[in-house]
Design an enzyme around this catalytic site. Structure first.
Site, short mmCIF file in Angstrom:
data_model
loop_
_atom_site.label_atom_id
_atom_site.label_comp_id
_atom_site.label_asym_id
_atom_site.label_seq_id
_atom_site.Cartn_x
_atom_site.Cartn_y
_atom_site.Cartn_z
N ILE A 472 0.96 -1.17 -0.01
CA ILE A 472 0.07 0.02 0.11
C ILE A 472 0.91 1.29 -0.04
O ILE A 472 1.87 1.44 0.88
CB ILE A 472 -0.77 0.14 1.25
CG1 ILE A 472 -1.82 -1.08 1.12
CG2 ILE A 472 -1.76 1.28 1.24
CD1 ILE A 472 -2.71 -1.26 2.48
N VAL A 473 0.71 2.19 -0.95
CA VAL A 473 1.49 3.41 -1.02
C VAL A 473 0.36 4.41 -1.00
O VAL A 473 -0.61 4.55 -1.16
CB VAL A 473 2.05 3.57 -2.41
CG1 VAL A 473 3.27 2.64 -2.34
CG2 VAL A 473 1.32 3.43 -3.62
N ASP A 474 1.00 5.82 -0.14
CA ASP A 474 0.11 6.90 -0.03
C ASP A 474 -0.29 7.56 -1.12
O ASP A 474 -0.77 8.63 -1.18
CB ASP A 474 0.58 7.54 1.20
CG ASP A 474 2.02 8.11 1.10
OD1 ASP A 474 2.75 7.66 0.03
OD2 ASP A 474 2.23 9.00 1.94
N LYS A 475 0.71 7.75 -2.28
CA LYS A 475 0.67 8.63 -3.56
C LYS A 475 1.36 7.90 -4.48
O LYS A 475 2.31 7.28 -4.38
CB LYS A 475 1.30 9.83 -2.84
CG LYS A 475 2.76 9.67 -2.37
CD LYS A 475 3.27 11.14 -1.78
CE LYS A 475 4.70 10.97 -1.22
NZ LYS A 475 5.39 11.95 -0.52
#
Length: 583
Positions: A472-475
């Site tokens: 999971i990446v935030d951007k």
């Protein structure tokens, strides 16, 4: 590292160390034998205005008789040392709890200590060169003795007795000279009471060579059943092969450590070598980075790397921080904003105040974190350490039990059979790579990941990563290639894509912004001819304007468009900070 008082390497009367005691990690190295000596040792001798400390009166007397002999060369079998910069701490790559402020060898495993943190200075690779020389020079001898052991009985004119003596003559340089560092670590493991891989290698090689020498010199003491191809079976080839394989393993390990250090050096190399400092009288001059002090005013010009962490005090610019954040677009910086060392100033010039220098900078902390992660122990590595410790004692116990069992219950020649059985156990158990395989995998993994921009906080994270099935990446910025490109052009009613792109690229060709370069590249890809721009203006952080063929063109983000009294469809703009509109 602080050791318990009962492990002190001095006797109560101030004499030499007690046999078997664990040496303290003092600040001195015995120049005669290379042993670590406690800082308060009473055994010292002053020469040329400097005190030299010793582990034993005998070493002191040897040094007193001829100091230059020991100051010009290293103790026999010890790797050469290169003193690092002042304040450098040295640490064992296999036992990170061993720390001292000078080069030396680990009192637990005998490996050469290395600097805790890498530096851009040339590293001492003398240990790798020493092991490489010993391995390559004796490898042909190992091949010859192994070939003789397997096929010597088929060589015409080579008697069994002559074959044994020939193998002995060939194997001695391999074991005695090439294996000297190995036996040094073996002796040290016994002296310190820390059985490890070197204990098994030393025991196995010593047992194989000693038995074989006896079998060659006095074959008559062995039963006739020990005869094979007209001679008592010997293990010269085992001693040679074990030595060569161990040297090869050390070479591979040292090369792996060197490559890992190179990866960390590449991170340190991101920082510029100099900084442009503004002196008190207003003059500017370039100074080495290590001369920059907290509070200094530094000028950063277009295209330069920011020297240290600090704060902008004058001017404004866009800074490429992709090496830290992964974001492909430069970040606009103005007075009061913080800047990070080693990031790149892409456009304007500004003045900054240095706030963090040296090891306090963000880049230095990243390098330090990677270096520390290499030396943390993963759960599997801690298990390997425990197993290695028990394994050594188990092998020795089995060898002794085999000797006693044959000696007591084996009849007239039981002790002889027991000796051979014990030697066989030690030889078979000798090549133990358990203590090296896991630490090396940690070092290589963290170093290789660092070159790809992946940082691990500790070794346990590497082991846990195998269970990860979702990322999971935030951007999206951290997943891009770091180079923006034009993917879609949406003209307003009455305008064509080529017309819009041609006008935009004609203005943007005068800008140094990465988005400008992307727009110009897209126009060239479509074969559009660009027109010269007039009255070009750049509004940092917002956009640009100019005149093309008598028409005014403005390019920028939504806020810039509103300043130009242009009606913007807000629903089509996802980010108010992104230059996305043309008027």
């Amino acid at each position: 590292m602080t050791l318990p008082k009962e492990t002190s390497n001095e006797s109560s009367n101030g004499g030499p160390p007690k046999k078997g005691a664990l040496p303290l990690l003092g600040s001195h190295i015995d120049p005669v034998c290379g042993m670590t000596v406690a800082a308060d040792s009473p055994l010292f001798f002053e020469h040329a205005g400097k005190k030299y400390f010793f582990c034993h009166p005998g070493c002191r007397e040897k040094f007193r008789a001829d100091p230059n002999r020991y100051l010009k060369s290293k103790p026999s079998g010890m790797p050469a040392e290169q003193q690092g910069p002042s304040g450098t701490m040295y640490i064992c790559p296999m036992d990170p709890e061993i720390r001292q402020d000078h080069p030396g060898t680990c009192p637990k495993c005998g490996m050469a200590l290395e600097p805790e943190l890498p530096s851009l200075e040339a590293e001492d690779d003398s240990e790798l060169r020493d092991f490489s020389r010993r391995f390559w020079w004796t490898l042909p001898l190992t091949v010859i003795v192994a070939t003789l052991a397997m096929f010597g009985h088929r060589i015409a004119g080579l008697s069994p007795k002559l074959q044994s003596w020939l193998e002995l003559a060939i194997v001695l340089p391999v074991v005695v000279w090439a294996g000297r560092p190995i036996f040094g670590r073996f002796v040290q493991s016994l002296r310190n009471g820390h059985p490890n891989m070197w204990t098994l290698i030393g025991l196995g090689t010593t047992a194989a060579l000693s038995y074989s020498v006896v079998a060659t010199i006095s074959p008559e003491i062995f039963p006739a059943t020990f005869q094979m191809h007209g001679r008592v079976g010997v293990y010269f080839e085992a001693a040679a092969v074990i030595t060569s394989l161990t040297l090869l393993g050390q070479m591979l390990e040292l090369r792996g450590r060197a490559r890992t250090s190179t990866a960390l050096k590449s991170l340190l190399g991101l920082s510029p070598k100099t900084a442009r400092r503004i002196e008190a009288d207003g003059t500017e001059r370039d100074v080495p980075l290590d001369q920059v002090q907290v509070g200094d005013l530094l000028r950063v010009r277009p295209g330069e790397k920011i020297p240290v962490d600090g704060q902008v005090t004058q001017g404004s610019s866009s800074v490429d921080e992709s090496m830290i954040t992964g974001e492909p677009l430069p970040v606009f910086k103005q007075v009061g904003d913080s800047v990070v060392g080693a990031t790149i100033n892409t456009s304007g010039s500004f003045v900054m105040r240095a706030e963090k220098i040296g090891s306090a900078t963000l880049l230095a902390q990243i390098v330090q974190m990677v270096a520390q992660a290499q030396r943390t122990k993963a759960p599997m590595q801690r298990l390997a350490d425990v197993v290695s410790g028990y394994f050594v004692w188990a092998v020795v116990a089995i060898a002794i039990a085999s000797l006693l069992a044959w000696g007591i219950f084996g009849g007239e020649r039981g002790w002889l059979y027991g000796l051979i059985s014990a030697v066989s156990v030690l030889i078979i158990a000798c090549p133990c790579a358990l203590g090296l395989a896991t630490p090396m995998s940690i070092m290589v993994a963290t170093g290789k990941a660092a070159t790809s921009g992946i940082l691990f906080r500790d070794a346990a994270a590497i082991e846990h990563l195998r269970r990860v099935d979702t990322l999971i990446v935030d951007k999206t910025g951290t997943l891009t290639q770091g180079k923006p490109t034009v993917t879609q052009v949406l003209p307003a009613a009455g305008a064509s894509v080529d017309e819009l792109l041609r006008f935009a690229a004609s203005v943007e060709q005068a800008s140094e912004h990465p988005l400008a370069a992307a727009i110009v590249a897209a126009a060239h890809a479509r074969g559009l001819s660009l027109a010269p721009v007039e009255a070009f203006e750049s509004n940092a952080g917002k956009g640009v304007r100019g005149a093309i063929e008598g028409r005014k063109v403005a390019i920028g983000n939504a806020a810039f468009m509103r300043d130009e009294n242009v009606v913007v469809n807000e629903s089509k703009i996802e980010n108010d900070d992104e230059p996305s509109s043309v008027a």
